[in-house]
Scaffold this motif. Structure first.
Motif, PDB file in Angstrom:
ATOM      1  N   ALA A 154      26.783  32.774  11.539  1.00 57.89           N
ATOM      2  CA  ALA A 154      26.859  32.245  10.146  1.00 57.89           C
ATOM      3  C   ALA A 154      25.861  31.370   9.782  1.00 57.89           C
ATOM      4  N   GLU A 155      25.020  30.809  10.750  1.00 52.93           N
ATOM      5  CA  GLU A 155      24.148  29.789  10.306  1.00 52.93           C
ATOM      6  C   GLU A 155      22.840  30.410   9.866  1.00 52.93           C
ATOM      7  N   ALA A 156      22.596  31.454  10.585  1.00 57.17           N
ATOM      8  CA  ALA A 156      21.408  32.585  10.259  1.00 57.17           C
ATOM      9  C   ALA A 156      21.608  33.010   8.974  1.00 57.17           C
ATOM     10  N   ASN A 157      22.732  33.569   8.713  1.00 59.64           N
ATOM     11  CA  ASN A 157      23.044  34.058   7.310  1.00 59.64           C
ATOM     12  C   ASN A 157      22.868  33.161   6.301  1.00 59.64           C
ATOM     13  N   ARG A 158      23.351  31.851   6.477  1.00 59.41           N
ATOM     14  CA  ARG A 158      23.388  30.630   5.479  1.00 59.41           C
ATOM     15  C   ARG A 158      21.795  30.432   5.156  1.00 59.41           C
ATOM     16  N   ILE A 159      20.928  30.600   6.193  1.00 61.45           N
ATOM     17  CA  ILE A 159      19.667  30.046   6.033  1.00 61.45           C
ATOM     18  C   ILE A 159      18.776  31.248   5.174  1.00 61.45           C
ATOM     19  N   LEU A 160      19.260  32.450   5.682  1.00 63.61           N
ATOM     20  CA  LEU A 160      18.303  33.621   4.850  1.00 63.61           C
ATOM     21  C   LEU A 160      19.243  33.670   3.286  1.00 63.61           C
ATOM     22  N   ARG A 161      20.383  33.633   3.082  1.00 66.01           N
ATOM     23  CA  ARG A 161      21.081  33.927   1.816  1.00 66.01           C
ATOM     24  C   ARG A 161      20.357  32.756   0.878  1.00 66.01           C
ATOM     25  N   GLU A 211      12.290  33.328  -0.536  1.00 68.73           N
ATOM     26  CA  GLU A 211      11.336  34.317  -0.227  1.00 68.73           C
ATOM     27  C   GLU A 211      11.981  35.706  -0.284  1.00 68.73           C
ATOM     28  N   GLU A 212      11.062  36.561  -0.974  1.00 68.07           N
ATOM     29  CA  GLU A 212      11.337  37.873  -1.134  1.00 68.07           C
ATOM     30  C   GLU A 212      11.602  38.806  -0.012  1.00 68.07           C
ATOM     31  N   ARG A 213      10.933  38.496   1.132  1.00 66.74           N
ATOM     32  CA  ARG A 213      11.197  39.152   2.242  1.00 66.74           C
ATOM     33  C   ARG A 213      11.941  38.342   3.399  1.00 66.74           C
ATOM     34  N   ARG A 214      12.847  38.827   4.006  1.00 71.18           N
ATOM     35  CA  ARG A 214      13.876  37.925   4.911  1.00 71.18           C
ATOM     36  C   ARG A 214      14.000  38.875   6.216  1.00 71.18           C
ATOM     37  N   LEU A 215      14.145  38.278   7.332  1.00 61.41           N
ATOM     38  CA  LEU A 215      14.431  39.014   8.591  1.00 61.41           C
ATOM     39  C   LEU A 215      15.226  38.045   9.521  1.00 61.41           C
ATOM     40  N   PRO A 253      23.927  42.574   3.137  1.00 60.22           N
ATOM     41  CA  PRO A 253      23.321  41.153   3.367  1.00 60.22           C
ATOM     42  C   PRO A 253      21.734  41.543   2.701  1.00 60.22           C
ATOM     43  N   PRO A 254      21.129  40.556   1.868  1.00 64.59           N
ATOM     44  CA  PRO A 254      19.903  40.841   1.378  1.00 64.59           C
ATOM     45  C   PRO A 254      18.754  40.491   2.260  1.00 64.59           C
ATOM     46  N   PHE A 255      18.822  40.931   3.580  1.00 69.25           N
ATOM     47  CA  PHE A 255      17.678  40.607   4.591  1.00 69.25           C
ATOM     48  C   PHE A 255      17.812  41.858   5.469  1.00 69.25           C
ATOM     49  N   ASP A 256      16.833  42.066   6.217  1.00 72.22           N
ATOM     50  CA  ASP A 256      16.708  43.009   7.448  1.00 72.22           C
ATOM     51  C   ASP A 256      17.115  42.508   8.750  1.00 72.22           C
TER      52      ASP A 256
END
Length: 428
Positions: free
Chosen positions: A118-125, A129-133, A159-162
């Motif tokens: 959940a915390e990783a998802n919060r950071i990335l969303r 940055e255009e690219r997220r992993l 999700p908007p990241f790989d």
């Protein structure tokens, strides 16, 4: 049809992270979940059986050290660990990004997927940055009550990241559960692979990270792990064609044999490694490790070298990686040939009526010009597609190297239009 039947088409183009020379590279937001559960280094119980330590050779630490060096300097990088026995809040904690912090990781927690995901998802969303992993390195089975579907549900369906998931374990039972969780976590949005030794780690990580960068791995992953091993005193020549603006090279020992000598030559000139070291432990003052963890920390350890070398994309070049004859084991290696190519939609309507045809024109560009290398287009199963919702149409390349095709606007509402250029090893 009246105006109310019009369909807005939002143009969404995934552009790879490198731009024409002289422009800034797009940064990537990277979140790495590094498993610090007790089962990584200690025996555990599962299904009435005693399970050996999941990661006695500290492959997770090795992978983290390599990724730390391979990332671009302007990337944002976060390392998250699990936290506690399931009762503490939050159930995750941050690990400082530094080699000593990574090598000094505390294996003191249960495997608490829910909070850290959940915390990783919060950071990335929340990233701009255009690219997220998201990178997940774990022995792969949660301690809490959580199904694979619930784990994926934390990220959402699109999700908007790989996602790149690396599973470390040698137990057959755990590997089956690991595949259920990590396979679901990466479904449709990334790559999951299992590793049990450094050779597998380098071969599969090189392939997966190259794909994430839209770049070419070498050796060809289809050739098998043996193609990516160098015996002491041997060498491998690599011919790098045009359009490659950087080489990323990784080499590691394969059986905790201690330091090794290796030389990377560009033509006849040696290149200094950008980083080298080992996956050994940094033990805090006053702390004494015992049992399996103490054995894991005893030398020798796996050693690694990383080279990050700028390359002139305007001409081909010759490279050679040589392992010294005094090396105590074979060395696993991998190259990533990082291309200076971009993807661009040249023409497509922002709006169309339901039932209308949407003409599309796109290209691959190189330094602001249309990329027209015939050999490139004819090799490695190259294809170009336009995607709108559930529709997918193959685009054809013209004599001017522009790609054209058409889709029908079949549903009312906003749709993302994507143009994808791909071959066996890349996707723009």
């Amino acid at each position: 049809m009246n105006a109310g039947r019009r369909v807005c088409v939002a143009l969404l183009l995934g552009v790879i992270s490198w731009l024409a020379q002289g422009q800034a590279r797009a940064a990537t937001e990277i979140v790495l979940v590094l498993d610090n559960s007790c089962s990584m280094v200690n025996e555990s119980e599962y299904g009435g059986e005693t399970i050996p330590p999941a990661d006695p050779d500290r492959l997770s630490v090795l992978a983290t050290l390599i990724l730390t060096e391979l990332r671009d300097p302007n990337d944002s990088f976060h390392i998250l660990n699990f936290n506690g026995n399931g009762k503490e809040e939050p159930q995750w904690r941050s690990l400082p990004v530094g080699k000593d912090s990574i090598r000094g990781i505390d294996y003191d927690s249960m495997t608490l997927f829910r909070g850290v995901t959940a915390e990783a998802n919060r950071i990335l969303r929340s990233s701009k940055e255009e690219r997220r992993l998201l990178v997940f390195v774990t022995d792969g089975m949660p301690s809490e009550r959580l199904t694979p579907g619930e784990l994926r549900g934390i990220l959402g369906e699109r999700p908007p990241f790989d996602v790149l998931a690396i599973g470390v374990n040698r137990s057959r039972q755990i590997l089956e559960a690991q595949e259920a969780y990590l396979g679901e976590l990466t479904r449709g949005v990334g790559t999951y692979f299992q590793v049990t030794d450094p050779a597998e780690l380098v071969t599969r990580f090189t392939k997966a990270y190259a794909a994430q960068l839209g770049s070419k791995p070498f050796p060809d992953p289809e050739a098998g792990a043996g193609a990516a091993l160098l015996k002491p005193g041997s060498a491998r020549d690599v011919r790098v064609g045009k359009y490659v603006r950087e080489l990323l090279v990784v080499a590691t020992t394969t059986d905790r044999s201690g330091p090794f000598g290796a030389t990377l030559l560009r033509g006849t000139k040696p290149v200094v490694p950008s980083d080298e070291g080992d996956s050994g432990c940094v033990v805090p003052p006053g702390v004494r490790y015992v049992g399996s963890l103490a054995r894991s920390c005893e030398p020798p350890h796996d050693h690694y070298k990383v080279w990050k070398v700028p390359n002139d994309p305007g001409k081909a070049s010759n490279w050679r990686l040589t392992v010294d004859s005094g090396a105590m084991s074979p060395v696993a290696f991998g190259f990533i040939l990082r291309y200076e190519l971009g993807a661009e939609v040249l023409a497509a309507p922002a709006r169309a009526r339901v039932g209308e045809t949407i003409p599309i024109e796109a290209r691959i560009n190189y330094r602001g010009q249309t990329f027209d290398d015939e050999e490139f287009f004819e090799s490695d199963g190259f294809e170009a597609w336009a995607v709108l919702g559930e529709q997918r149409v193959l685009l054809k390349r013209g004599d001017d190297s522009l790609f054209r095709g058409a889709l029908r606007a079949e549903q009312r509402g906003v749709r993302d239009l994507q143009v994808l250029f791909s071959n066996r090893w890349m996707e723009l």
